[in-house]
Design a protein around this motif. Structure first.
Motif, short mmCIF file in Angstrom:
data_model
loop_
_atom_site.label_atom_id
_atom_site.label_comp_id
_atom_site.label_asym_id
_atom_site.label_seq_id
_atom_site.Cartn_x
_atom_site.Cartn_y
_atom_site.Cartn_z
N ASP A 1 -6.35 12.35 -2.06
CA ASP A 1 -6.11 12.42 -0.61
C ASP A 1 -5.59 13.79 -0.20
O ASP A 1 -5.91 14.29 0.88
CB ASP A 1 -5.14 11.33 -0.18
CG ASP A 1 -5.79 9.96 -0.16
OD1 ASP A 1 -6.97 9.88 0.23
OD2 ASP A 1 -5.13 8.98 -0.53
N THR B 1 -1.13 14.46 3.05
CA THR B 1 -2.19 13.49 3.30
C THR B 1 -2.25 13.13 4.79
O THR B 1 -1.34 13.45 5.55
CB THR B 1 -1.99 12.22 2.44
OG1 THR B 1 -0.69 11.68 2.71
CG2 THR B 1 -2.09 12.55 0.96
N ASP C 1 2.91 12.34 4.50
CA ASP C 1 1.75 11.58 4.93
C ASP C 1 1.67 11.53 6.45
O ASP C 1 0.62 11.22 7.00
CB ASP C 1 1.81 10.15 4.37
CG ASP C 1 0.61 9.31 4.77
OD1 ASP C 1 -0.52 9.75 4.47
OD2 ASP C 1 0.79 8.24 5.36
N TYR D 1 1.34 4.28 -2.83
CA TYR D 1 1.27 5.71 -2.50
C TYR D 1 2.50 6.44 -3.02
O TYR D 1 2.41 7.50 -3.64
CB TYR D 1 1.16 5.84 -0.98
CG TYR D 1 1.20 7.25 -0.44
CD1 TYR D 1 0.02 7.93 -0.13
CD2 TYR D 1 2.41 7.90 -0.19
CE1 TYR D 1 0.06 9.22 0.39
CE2 TYR D 1 2.44 9.18 0.31
CZ TYR D 1 1.27 9.84 0.61
OH TYR D 1 1.31 11.12 1.13
N SER E 1 0.83 -1.20 0.00
CA SER E 1 0.00 0.00 0.00
C SER E 1 0.87 1.26 0.00
O SER E 1 0.62 2.21 -0.74
CB SER E 1 -0.92 0.00 1.23
OG SER E 1 -1.71 1.17 1.26
N TYR F 1 -3.15 2.69 3.86
CA TYR F 1 -4.57 2.44 4.11
C TYR F 1 -5.32 1.75 2.98
O TYR F 1 -6.54 1.86 2.88
CB TYR F 1 -5.26 3.76 4.46
CG TYR F 1 -5.42 3.97 5.95
CD1 TYR F 1 -4.42 3.57 6.82
CD2 TYR F 1 -6.55 4.58 6.48
CE1 TYR F 1 -4.56 3.76 8.18
CE2 TYR F 1 -6.69 4.78 7.84
CZ TYR F 1 -5.69 4.36 8.68
OH TYR F 1 -5.83 4.55 10.03
N TYR G 1 -11.95 6.46 5.52
CA TYR G 1 -11.17 6.40 4.28
C TYR G 1 -11.88 5.55 3.24
O TYR G 1 -12.35 4.45 3.54
CB TYR G 1 -9.78 5.83 4.57
CG TYR G 1 -8.80 6.03 3.44
CD1 TYR G 1 -8.37 7.30 3.09
CD2 TYR G 1 -8.33 4.95 2.72
CE1 TYR G 1 -7.47 7.50 2.06
CE2 TYR G 1 -7.42 5.13 1.68
CZ TYR G 1 -7.01 6.41 1.36
OH TYR G 1 -6.12 6.60 0.33
N LYS H 1 -4.96 -3.16 5.08
CA LYS H 1 -5.74 -3.25 6.32
C LYS H 1 -6.11 -4.70 6.62
O LYS H 1 -6.03 -5.16 7.76
CB LYS H 1 -7.01 -2.40 6.20
CG LYS H 1 -6.78 -0.91 6.21
CD LYS H 1 -8.12 -0.20 6.08
CE LYS H 1 -7.98 1.30 6.14
NZ LYS H 1 -9.28 1.99 6.02
N ARG I 1 -9.14 9.51 8.30
CA ARG I 1 -8.58 8.16 8.46
C ARG I 1 -9.69 7.14 8.74
O ARG I 1 -9.71 6.06 8.17
CB ARG I 1 -7.57 8.16 9.60
CG ARG I 1 -6.26 8.84 9.25
CD ARG I 1 -5.44 9.20 10.50
NE ARG I 1 -5.19 8.08 11.38
CZ ARG I 1 -4.22 7.18 11.23
NH1 ARG I 1 -3.39 7.27 10.20
NH2 ARG I 1 -4.05 6.21 12.10
N HIS J 1 -1.95 10.54 6.98
CA HIS J 1 -1.42 9.27 7.49
C HIS J 1 -2.23 8.10 6.94
O HIS J 1 -2.69 7.22 7.69
CB HIS J 1 -1.43 9.26 9.02
CG HIS J 1 -0.48 8.26 9.61
ND1 HIS J 1 0.04 8.38 10.88
CD2 HIS J 1 0.04 7.10 9.11
CE1 HIS J 1 0.83 7.35 11.15
NE2 HIS J 1 0.84 6.57 10.08
N ILE J 2 -2.36 8.07 5.62
CA ILE J 2 -3.17 7.04 4.96
C ILE J 2 -2.36 6.27 3.91
O ILE J 2 -2.95 5.47 3.17
CB ILE J 2 -4.43 7.66 4.32
CG1 ILE J 2 -4.09 8.90 3.47
CG2 ILE J 2 -5.45 8.01 5.38
CD1 ILE J 2 -3.35 8.67 2.20
#
Length: 379
Positions: A324, A252, A232, A98, A94, A258, A342, A263, A339, A254-255
């Motif tokens: 984002d 962004t 982020d 990003y 992930s 995500y 999301y 997850k 968050r 802190h994703i």
């Protein structure tokens, strides 16, 4: 057996109901009274598992559905016989997605070719290694810096920090937060760091906000030492330095890690470790019910486009950092809500790509290296 669970951990509701008494709470609201009679905790980074929370509790095991574990006071746990486990590498792909989106959008914004740039990867663990492979697939020259690994593994192609600062056009950080010691990373990026970087350096931080001294970064931006910055993570999140936010190229909440895939893997790893700790027999469970993307086939007309433009278009159809960035700038006070709520984001492996009017097997191989499930060329 009583287990407290961060209510925002996905794919977990109802899973352990027949094995334990489950209490779902907001991760940042868990109190000493809540955990006093708990046997286990299943948390994320927003739950500070330290003496203030855990003292005089019955907690035996903490599972964190995250790569990082600086929210867990490991010394206190050791002294009090509390076992713990994190989920190393769970969202590495992930974060890779990003960073690739960030690189492609930076190249588009500042009109440069990624194949002409050198990127320094500081921290070559699960995440840094993935980012390095993606950058290499994009044709970039990659410098690897990881002093703990170099000391332990004697890896010859790893370089020292001075080499990275002198030669890297772009620096991407993938380090844990170490507040002291030989490999201290707290305020690792400070005024002396910027004294040694190339002029017009570009920074990307997806690790921990505290590794950057934000006042030093702001000064470096003002002095045009730093050309562009992607953040982020933030020094005092969820509270943001709004002056700095206005100067950041892409910002962004802190994703980076995500994706739904990341997850699910974090949940899976933490559930497995908790089940092992308490000898619950569903430790081989897998969170398979990840929603599919609305359109899993990405079709690109490749006529009159170079490879970087085509890759940009492919990526923009599955994930764009710009979305984002827009959400955070629109409402920075809603950092935590962004968050918690999301939107669904799937990684490259959930998509098939069709390149129309394209014969380039090299481009096809690049997209496959970036993780797409399949790539078809049509003429």
């Amino acid at each position: 057996m009583r287990i407290l669970i961060d209510q925002n951990i996905p794919f977990i509701q109802g899973l352990l109901d027949s094995f334990a008494e489950l209490i779902y709470l907001p991760g940042n609201k868990m109190s000493r009274a809540d955990v006093k009679n708990a046997d286990g905790l299943l948390v994320r980074t927003r739950t500070k598992c330290d003496a203030h929370l855990l003292k005089d509790s019955s907690v035996q095991f903490i599972a964190s559905a995250t790569i990082g574990f600086d929210h867990i006071d490991t010394e206190f746990c050791k002294e009090n016989g509390i076992l713990w486990a994190n989920a190393p590498g769970c969202n590495a792909s992930s974060v890779e997605q990003y960073v690739v989106s960030a690189l492609l959008n930076l190249a588009r914004k500042y009109q440069f070719e990624l194949k002409d740039k050198t990127i320094g990867i500081i921290g070559v663990g699960n995440v840094g290694s993935k980012v390095a492979k993606a950058a290499s697939a994009l044709g970039m020259n990659v410098l690897f810096n990881d002093p703990p690994r170099k000391r332990k593994e004697k890896i010859k192609h790893f370089v020292d920090l001075e080499n990275v600062l002198k030669n890297a056009d772009i620096i991407s950080f993938h380090v844990p937060l170490n507040r002291a010691g030989r490999d201290k990373t707290l305020h690792f990026v400070n005024s002396s760091f910027f004294d040694k970087t190339k002029k017009d350096v570009i920074l990307i931080n997806t690790s921990r906000g505290e590794i950057i001294d934000e006042s030093a970064l702001e000064t470096a931006i003002d002095q045009k030492i730093v050309k562009a910055t992607v953040l982020d993570v933030w020094q005092n999140e969820p509270l943001l330095n709004l002056d700095l936010l206005r100067k950041i190229t892409f910002a962004t909440a802190h994703i980076a890690g995500y994706s739904a895939d990341g997850k699910a893997k974090g949940t899976e790893m933490s559930v497995r470790s908790l089940c092992d700790a308490f000898q619950i027999s569903i430790s081989d469970w897998s969170a398979l019910e990840i929603p599919n993307p609305e359109n899993a086939l990405l079709q690109i007309d490749c006529r009159n486009k170079d490879n970087q433009e085509i890759i940009f278009e492919v990526y923009s159809k599955c994930y764009s950092i710009l979305d984002d960035d827009t959400r955070l700038r629109k409402s920075p006070a809603d950092f935590e809500k962004l968050r918690e709520n999301y939107p669904l984001r799937r990684e490259a492996k959930a998509y098939r790509v069709e390149l129309i009017h394209c014969k380039s097997k090299a481009l096809m191989n690049t997209l496959l290296k970036l993780g797409f499930r399949s790539v078809e060329l049509t003429f």
